[in-house]
Design a protein around this motif. Structure first.
Motif, short mmCIF file in Angstrom:
data_model
loop_
_atom_site.label_atom_id
_atom_site.label_comp_id
_atom_site.label_asym_id
_atom_site.label_seq_id
_atom_site.Cartn_x
_atom_site.Cartn_y
_atom_site.Cartn_z
N ILE A 58 124.31 120.47 19.68
CA ILE A 58 125.71 120.17 19.95
C ILE A 58 126.33 121.34 20.71
CG2 ILE A 58 126.28 121.00 17.62
CD1 ILE A 58 128.32 118.33 19.45
N LEU A 77 125.93 115.93 12.21
CA LEU A 77 127.22 116.27 12.82
C LEU A 77 128.25 116.61 11.74
CD1 LEU A 77 127.36 113.55 15.60
CD2 LEU A 77 127.32 116.02 15.99
N PRO A 126 132.24 112.90 15.19
CA PRO A 126 131.53 112.27 16.31
C PRO A 126 132.45 111.86 17.45
CG PRO A 126 130.74 111.41 14.21
CD PRO A 126 131.93 112.26 13.89
#
Length: 253
Positions: free
Chosen positions: A16, A39, A46
């Motif tokens: 990420i 995440l 998200p």
């Protein structure tokens, strides 16, 4: 710009990268449930994602891409060769990208870099923000080309592959054909090749180096640390190694 690994290894890869509150994923080699949990573990909503960049079609990098992007209604960026292999060419969320042509997404300029790997049209990525901070993400390549060494110069952070130790690979459980593939010019970087790359691109502005895609069968984390510490001129315990099943710490540029 800040970034973190959501998992790195032969069972799945994703990274990420955020610029302020927007960002992108590099690869999604986990199923949708797992990537959403990773995440969350990284404290990322998200809905902050503006897209996913795909290096190549192998499952540990691409298997969760379409499912994630479809539920979030965000585009995914991949070469034509990767999209054709994954049967994505008719997917309305697919965006075709080309090596050395910058794509601007989420406040980031993403440069695709062609690499030698046994896939249809593999790419790796260098990401740059508006203050010219550069993150180089590089895995799944079997050899270092002059182009790669040139493009990955003057990165402020590197996330690079240290896949195998040559002796452990040759004496490991893989059949001869697979050992030859991993060790070949279109396979994966060894610890020594990773160290060579670091030595060739290291400069005063390089703040972080993390090593990933470490084989669980053909490598040893202590060997990775020992080999890379020489290139980084640091103690082995100071070398940062990514985990397969654990989100890494965030690094800020």
């Amino acid at each position: 710009m800040r970034y973190a690994s959501l998992g790195s290894g032969s069972r799945g890869n994703a990274t990420i990268v955020l610029q302020e509150d927007r960002g992108v994923l590099i690869d999604c080699g986990f199923n949708r449930k797992t990537i959403l949990q990773r995440l969350q573990d990284a404290n990322v909503d998200p809905r902050q994602l503006d897209g996913v960049f795909v290096t190549h079609e192998h499952g540990d990098h691409a298997k969760g891409v379409a499912a994630l992007c479809e539920v979030l209604n965000i585009p995914f960026f991949a070469s034509f060769g990767t999209a054709r292999k994954m049967q994505w060419t008719d997917n309305p969320l697919w965006r075709c990208i080309h090596s050395d042509q910058v794509v601007s997404v989420g406040g980031l300029a993403v440069l695709p870099v062609v690499v030698p790997h046994d896939a249809e049209e593999p790419l790796q990525f260098v990401l740059e923000n508006s203050t010219e901070k550069r993150l180089g993400v590089l895995s799944d390549l079997g050899s270092l080309t002059p182009h790669i060494v040139s493009v990955y110069q003057r990165c402020h952070a590197l996330q690079v592959e240290a896949n195998h130790d040559p002796m452990l690979l040759q004496n490991g459980p893989y059949p001869p054909s697979l050992r030859a593939r991993v060790a070949g010019n279109f396979g994966h970087l060894s610890n020594q090749q990773c160290a060579e790359l670091i030595s060739r691109v290291r400069w005063d502005g390089l703040q972080y180096v993390t090593a990933g895609h470490i084989s669980e069968k053909n490598n040893d984390r202590a060997l990775v640390s020992q080999t890379l510490s020489q290139a980084l001129e640091c103690a082995p315990h100071e070398v940062s190694l990514l985990q397969q099943d654990q989100v890494s710490a965030w690094r800020q540029l």
